[in-house]
Design a protein around this motif. Structure first.
Motif, PDB file in Angstrom:
ATOM      1  N   GLU A 198       0.726  -1.069  -0.160  1.00 43.15           N
ATOM      2  CA  GLU A 198      -0.631   0.156  -0.107  1.00 43.15           C
ATOM      3  C   GLU A 198       0.534   0.969   0.404  1.00 43.15           C
ATOM      4  OE1 GLU A 198      -3.043  -0.627   3.005  1.00 43.15           O
ATOM      5  OE2 GLU A 198      -4.316  -1.649   1.383  1.00 43.15           O
ATOM      6  N   LYS A 199       1.773   1.033   1.371  1.00 44.05           N
ATOM      7  CA  LYS A 199       2.807   2.505   0.802  1.00 44.05           C
ATOM      8  C   LYS A 199       3.685   2.854  -0.334  1.00 44.05           C
ATOM      9  CE  LYS A 199       5.146   3.459   5.309  1.00 44.05           C
ATOM     10  NZ  LYS A 199       5.835   3.420   5.578  1.00 44.05           N
ATOM     11  N   THR A 200       3.614   1.927  -1.606  1.00 38.47           N
ATOM     12  CA  THR A 200       4.219   1.778  -2.361  1.00 38.47           C
ATOM     13  C   THR A 200       3.560   1.851  -3.627  1.00 38.47           C
ATOM     14  OG1 THR A 200       4.755  -0.237  -3.092  1.00 38.47           O
ATOM     15  CG2 THR A 200       6.409   0.417  -1.842  1.00 38.47           C
ATOM     16  N   GLY A 201       2.475   1.479  -3.403  1.00 38.93           N
ATOM     17  CA  GLY A 201       1.361   1.451  -4.594  1.00 38.93           C
ATOM     18  C   GLY A 201       1.080   0.991  -5.597  1.00 38.93           C
ATOM     19  N   ILE A 202       2.072  -0.130  -5.436  1.00 40.31           N
ATOM     20  CA  ILE A 202       2.624  -0.905  -6.434  1.00 40.31           C
ATOM     21  C   ILE A 202       1.836  -1.693  -6.828  1.00 40.31           C
ATOM     22  CG2 ILE A 202       4.523  -2.894  -7.436  1.00 40.31           C
ATOM     23  CD1 ILE A 202       6.538  -1.404  -5.714  1.00 40.31           C
ATOM     24  N   PRO A 203       1.055  -2.702  -8.056  1.00 37.78           N
ATOM     25  CA  PRO A 203       0.098  -3.299  -8.187  1.00 37.78           C
ATOM     26  C   PRO A 203       0.637  -5.140  -7.933  1.00 37.78           C
ATOM     27  CG  PRO A 203       0.686  -2.504 -10.494  1.00 37.78           C
ATOM     28  CD  PRO A 203       1.875  -1.724  -9.029  1.00 37.78           C
ATOM     29  N   TYR A 204       0.314  -5.762  -7.226  1.00 41.06           N
ATOM     30  CA  TYR A 204       0.391  -6.419  -6.900  1.00 41.06           C
ATOM     31  C   TYR A 204      -0.138  -8.417  -7.523  1.00 41.06           C
ATOM     32  CZ  TYR A 204      -3.157  -7.932  -3.997  1.00 41.06           C
ATOM     33  OH  TYR A 204      -4.549  -8.084  -3.214  1.00 41.06           O
ATOM     34  N   LEU A 205       0.174  -9.828  -7.881  1.00 38.64           N
ATOM     35  CA  LEU A 205      -0.400 -10.520  -8.771  1.00 38.64           C
ATOM     36  C   LEU A 205       0.219 -11.506  -8.033  1.00 38.64           C
ATOM     37  CD1 LEU A 205      -1.467 -11.037 -11.144  1.00 38.64           C
ATOM     38  CD2 LEU A 205       0.690 -11.583 -11.801  1.00 38.64           C
ATOM     39  N   PRO A 206      -1.124 -12.467  -7.361  1.00 32.22           N
ATOM     40  CA  PRO A 206      -0.884 -13.235  -5.778  1.00 32.22           C
ATOM     41  C   PRO A 206      -0.940 -14.633  -6.923  1.00 32.22           C
ATOM     42  CG  PRO A 206      -3.524 -12.681  -5.816  1.00 32.22           C
ATOM     43  CD  PRO A 206      -2.816 -11.653  -7.316  1.00 32.22           C
ATOM     44  N   MET A 207       0.026 -15.613  -6.637  1.00 30.98           N
ATOM     45  CA  MET A 207       0.254 -17.041  -6.693  1.00 30.98           C
ATOM     46  C   MET A 207      -1.168 -17.500  -6.410  1.00 30.98           C
ATOM     47  SD  MET A 207       2.618 -16.425  -9.262  1.00 30.98           S
ATOM     48  CE  MET A 207       2.329 -18.856  -9.480  1.00 30.98           C
ATOM     49  N   SER A 208      -1.445 -17.971  -6.497  1.00 33.01           N
ATOM     50  CA  SER A 208      -3.012 -19.607  -6.430  1.00 33.01           C
ATOM     51  C   SER A 208      -2.939 -19.477  -4.728  1.00 33.01           C
ATOM     52  CB  SER A 208      -3.059 -20.476  -6.382  1.00 33.01           C
ATOM     53  OG  SER A 208      -4.193 -21.638  -6.603  1.00 33.01           O
ATOM     54  N   MET A 209      -2.000 -20.137  -3.827  1.00 27.19           N
ATOM     55  CA  MET A 209      -1.976 -19.993  -2.561  1.00 27.19           C
ATOM     56  C   MET A 209      -2.020 -18.432  -1.931  1.00 27.19           C
ATOM     57  SD  MET A 209      -1.124 -23.831  -1.812  1.00 27.19           S
ATOM     58  CE  MET A 209      -0.853 -23.903  -0.115  1.00 27.19           C
ATOM     59  N   ALA A 210      -1.172 -17.707  -2.517  1.00 28.88           N
ATOM     60  CA  ALA A 210      -1.256 -16.572  -1.445  1.00 28.88           C
ATOM     61  C   ALA A 210      -2.767 -15.529  -2.234  1.00 28.88           C
ATOM     62  CB  ALA A 210      -0.171 -15.868  -2.559  1.00 28.88           C
ATOM     63  N   LYS A 211      -3.590 -15.814  -2.632  1.00 31.49           N
ATOM     64  CA  LYS A 211      -4.650 -15.352  -2.982  1.00 31.49           C
ATOM     65  C   LYS A 211      -5.522 -14.754  -1.191  1.00 31.49           C
ATOM     66  CE  LYS A 211      -7.635 -16.894  -6.180  1.00 31.49           C
ATOM     67  NZ  LYS A 211      -8.418 -15.688  -6.564  1.00 31.49           N
ATOM     68  N   GLY A 212      -5.601 -13.496  -1.207  1.00 28.24           N
ATOM     69  CA  GLY A 212      -6.122 -13.751   0.430  1.00 28.24           C
ATOM     70  C   GLY A 212      -5.460 -12.881   1.015  1.00 28.24           C
ATOM     71  N   LEU A 213      -3.548 -13.165   0.807  1.00 29.42           N
ATOM     72  CA  LEU A 213      -2.300 -12.048   1.332  1.00 29.42           C
ATOM     73  C   LEU A 213      -3.107 -10.814   1.670  1.00 29.42           C
ATOM     74  CD1 LEU A 213      -0.339 -13.235   2.855  1.00 29.42           C
ATOM     75  CD2 LEU A 213       0.967 -12.958   0.772  1.00 29.42           C
ATOM     76  N   LEU A 214      -3.369 -10.308   0.470  1.00 29.15           N
ATOM     77  CA  LEU A 214      -4.787  -9.112   1.012  1.00 29.15           C
ATOM     78  C   LEU A 214      -6.069  -9.341  -0.128  1.00 29.15           C
ATOM     79  CD1 LEU A 214      -1.025  -8.105   0.727  1.00 29.15           C
ATOM     80  CD2 LEU A 214      -2.172  -5.467  -0.165  1.00 29.15           C
ATOM     81  N   PRO A 215      -6.471  -8.790   0.549  1.00 25.81           N
ATOM     82  CA  PRO A 215      -8.409  -9.335  -0.661  1.00 25.81           C
ATOM     83  C   PRO A 215      -8.335  -9.169  -2.066  1.00 25.81           C
ATOM     84  CG  PRO A 215      -8.683  -7.925   0.980  1.00 25.81           C
ATOM     85  CD  PRO A 215      -6.965  -7.618   1.693  1.00 25.81           C
ATOM     86  N   ASP A 216      -8.329 -10.144  -2.490  1.00 26.59           N
ATOM     87  CA  ASP A 216      -8.454 -10.356  -4.145  1.00 26.59           C
ATOM     88  C   ASP A 216      -9.627  -8.565  -4.790  1.00 26.59           C
ATOM     89  OD1 ASP A 216      -6.986 -12.584  -4.023  1.00 26.59           O
ATOM     90  OD2 ASP A 216      -8.666 -13.868  -3.881  1.00 26.59           O
ATOM     91  N   THR A 217      -9.861  -8.466  -3.662  1.00 27.76           N
ATOM     92  CA  THR A 217     -10.987  -6.870  -4.139  1.00 27.76           C
ATOM     93  C   THR A 217      -9.859  -5.610  -4.042  1.00 27.76           C
ATOM     94  OG1 THR A 217     -12.020  -7.079  -1.908  1.00 27.76           O
ATOM     95  CG2 THR A 217     -13.161  -7.963  -3.919  1.00 27.76           C
ATOM     96  N   HIS A 218      -8.477  -6.129  -3.136  1.00 26.21           N
ATOM     97  CA  HIS A 218      -7.767  -4.531  -3.245  1.00 26.21           C
ATOM     98  C   HIS A 218      -8.132  -4.270  -5.373  1.00 26.21           C
ATOM     99  CE1 HIS A 218      -4.108  -2.092  -2.258  1.00 26.21           C
ATOM    100  NE2 HIS A 218      -4.838  -2.846  -0.783  1.00 26.21           N
TER     101      HIS A 218
END
Ligand code: ADP
Ligand code: TZD
Ligand code: MG
Length: 597
Positions: free
Chosen positions: A262-282
């Motif tokens: 959030e601080k960097t504002g960089i877009p991110y891609l979660p791998m399958s089992m990292a989904k939800g680390l931040l909400p997928d709706t972020h």
């Protein structure tokens, strides 16, 4: 002879003594004894291990009994592979090694697939197997369940140990725990020969021989210059991207990872089992624009994700290169605990080696408070793709075709997961996997458990049992009908322990599709299809659980809502259009096909 202490039986030594008989005098003077069974249990308990997943038999039957008597939760399965998968995913969820306990030779081999899978996925697990008499095994004299298990386990495990003497049990268990959870986590084999269990030693000496492991997974602090190098590269980027892998989920550094993103504002891609680390709706989640961000990014920060096949080895068309072997031109920063992971596929310009918690906190400290956001051009381009793809998906999901498709069924699962963000989603299959991953949003860390690095079928019921046991939360297992078959007998286990597991079978009558025919035209069905309209729900009913047979989204929703509400073991057999799937789901390109037609 001394007496063996049973756990839970407190010594009465301090109480007012009654006059002793002759025999009792001898008894009182003899030292208290303990044995291998109790030492194994005491060593595990001393290290905070409260659950064992296993299957009893010679020589570990008494171990399961005594462990239960000692207050360890013993979850007994119908096949060791499922107990092994359960242990491995418990390790992923808790950062404590999951324990799988099996009998010798065939039981051991049944558990071994799960051990290898744990090592491959970097999950901490210990497979403890009883083994036959060393002297007989080594001379190959044909013992009951004879097998040189240690030698067979070694190449598939991160480490493998054997304990021959009761006084070494403490060291053996301590070494197994350290090997499983320190550095890159993995599967560890612990070989306990039958003769070890009844060996007796003095209780006092036994107690002293046990080791409570101090700091089993020590933090590994990244070097300051490595952190600086990474931050500078990131700063130079015009189109940065962060990829979160299951290592990031495992690390339980959720707050810092979120703060960094959030601080960097960089877009991110979660791998399958990292989904939800931040909400997928972020708003920064770029999942819906994956095929745009991978080729377009110029600097990619990998956090606990390997550049293996799941990321097309960091090169090729996925990354914008001309051909499959070419580099796409991205610079990579890789945060990983394993120093040898860097450069495994393409050049890593800024490796940051350490545990993810320490690395991300160092990166976070390094960016300070005045960090410029990535160029608006990049963020807008991603937002545009996302909006387009989300709208297209919404249109597909809103349809209500008959028969039900993966999309119309998963639209329901998506709503149910949204309404129950603490529920754990287990997922396997081909189409049943790929569509669920892309359609069902996750809202919390470590809630999505799936086929992982190997794309292995068979983890479904083992993962479901462990997820329910470890978390106490409801579990939703979305299963291909083929995938379910690998571990289906464990519905009895789910019923036996009365676990809040709702299995949803995406039943398209086969592997990928149910419409294949025998090309030779004979009486045998195609190798890819099963009995048409099989009534899987009756398996759950057979053991006292709830079965439902559903053909529409409305029926599916009703059955799932009831399962979550009641927390009763439930199996929903969801009838899916048998033509709706594609060969190998999303990885058709990996499937060699015959040149000669
Ligand atoms: P995914 O399949 O989600 O892309 P991988 O299994 O390929 O993820 O990668 C996980 C990576 O995370 C592994 O390289 C592993 O070494 C790393 N890892 C696991 N736990 C930690 C940790 N606590 N700290 C740093 N790296 C970790
Ligand atoms: N065996 C093991 C242990 N793992 C595998 N991945 C496979 C076989 C091959 N395989 C896949 O990769 S997916 C799959 C198999 C057999 C099953 C696909 O059928 P399904 O899913 O019914 O589970 P869909 O929804 O019909 O595609
Ligand atoms: Mg199927």
């Amino acid at each position: 002879m001394g007496t063996v202490t049973d756990p839970g039986v407190t010594s009465q030594a301090g109480a007012q003594p009654a006059p002793l008989t002759g025999g009792q005098v001898a008894e009182a003077r003899a030292p208290e004894m303990t044995d291998g069974f109790h030492l194994v249990i005491d060593a595990l308990k001393l290290n905070g291990i409260d659950t064992i997943f296993g299957l009893p038999g010679i020589p570990i039957t008494d171990l399961t009994r005594k462990a239960q008597a000692a207050g360890v939760r013993v979850i007994s399965f119908r096949h060791e592979q499922n107990a092994g998968y359960a242990a491995s995913i418990a390790g992923f969820m808790t950062q404590k090694p999951g324990i799988c306990l099996t009998v010798s030779a065939p039981g051991f081999l049944n558990g071994l697939t799960a051990l290898a899978n744990a090592t491959t996925n970097c999950f901490p697990m210990i497979l403890i197997s009883g083994s036959s008499e060393r002297e007989v095994v080594d001379l190959q004299q044909g013992d009951y369940e004879e097998m040189d298990q240690l030698a067979i386990a070694r190449p598939l495990a991160k480490a493998a140990f054997r304990v021959l003497n009761a006084e070494d049990i403490g060291v053996g268990v301590a070494r197994a725990i350290r090997a499983a959870v320190s550095g890159r986590p993995g599967g560890v084999y612990l070989d306990l020969p039958a003769k070890l269990f009844p060996q007796t030693i003095e209780a006092e000496a036994g107690k002293k021989s046990l080791i409570k492991v101090v700091d089993p997974a020590p933090r590994q602090i990244p070097a300051g210059d490595a952190v600086q190098r990474a931050l500078e590269l990131l700063k130079s980027s015009k189109r940065p991207l962060i990829v979160l892998g299951k290592g990031a989920a495992y690390a339980q550094a959720d707050a810092d990872i979120r703060a960094f993103i959030e601080k960097t504002g960089i877009p991110y891609l979660p791998m399958s089992m990292a989904k939800g680390l931040l909400p997928d709706t972020h708003p920064q989640c770029a999942s819906a624009a994956r095929s745009f961000v991978l080729p377009e990014a110029d600097v990619v920060l990998l956090i606990g994700a390997r550049l293996n096949w799941l990321l097309s080895h960091g090169k090729g068309k996925t990354w914008g290169a001309k051909s499959s072997k070419d580099w796409g031109g991205q610079k990579f920063i890789q945060v990983d605990i394993s120093p040898t992971e860097a450069d495994s596929n393409v050049r890593i310009d800024a490796p940051v080696v350490g545990d993810i918690g320490s690395c991300v906190s160092a990166l976070l400290a390094g960016i300070g408070s005045h960090r410029a956001k990535p160029p608006a051009e990049w963020l807008n381009a991603i937002a545009e793709r996302k909006a387009k793809n989300v709208a297209k998906m919404a249109e597909t999901l809103a349809k209500n075709p008959s028969p039900m498709t993966f999309h119309s069924a998963l639209n329901v699962v998506r709503d149910i997961v949204k309404a129950n963000p603490d529920a754990i989603l287990v997922n396997e299959g081909a189409n049943a996997l790929d569509f669920t991953r892309s359609i069902v949003d996750m809202y919390k860390p470590r809630k999505r458990l799936d086929v992982g690095t190997w794309g292995v079928m068979g983890v479904g019921m083992g993962y479901s049992v462990a997820a329910a046991v470890v978390s106490g939360e409801p579990v939703i297992a979305v299963e291909g009908d083929s995938a379910f078959g690998f571990s289906g007998m464990e519905v009895e286990t789910i019923c036996r322990y009365n676990l809040p597991v709702c299995v949803v079978i995406m039943n398209n009558n086969g592997v990928y599709r149910g419409s294949e025919v025998n090309p030779a035209g004979g009486p045998d069905p195609s190798p890819l299809v099963f009995v048409k309209d099989a009534r899987y729900e009756k398996m759950m009913e057979a053991f006292g659980g709830v079965g439902a047979h559903v053909a529409t989204p409305v029926e599916l929703r009703k059955a799932m809502e009831e399962a979550i509400r009641s927390r009763r073991p439930t199996l929903i057999n969801a009838l899916i259009d048998e033509d709706a799937g594609t060969e190998s789901g999303r990885i058709t390109n990996l499937n060699p096909t015959a040149k000669k037609k």
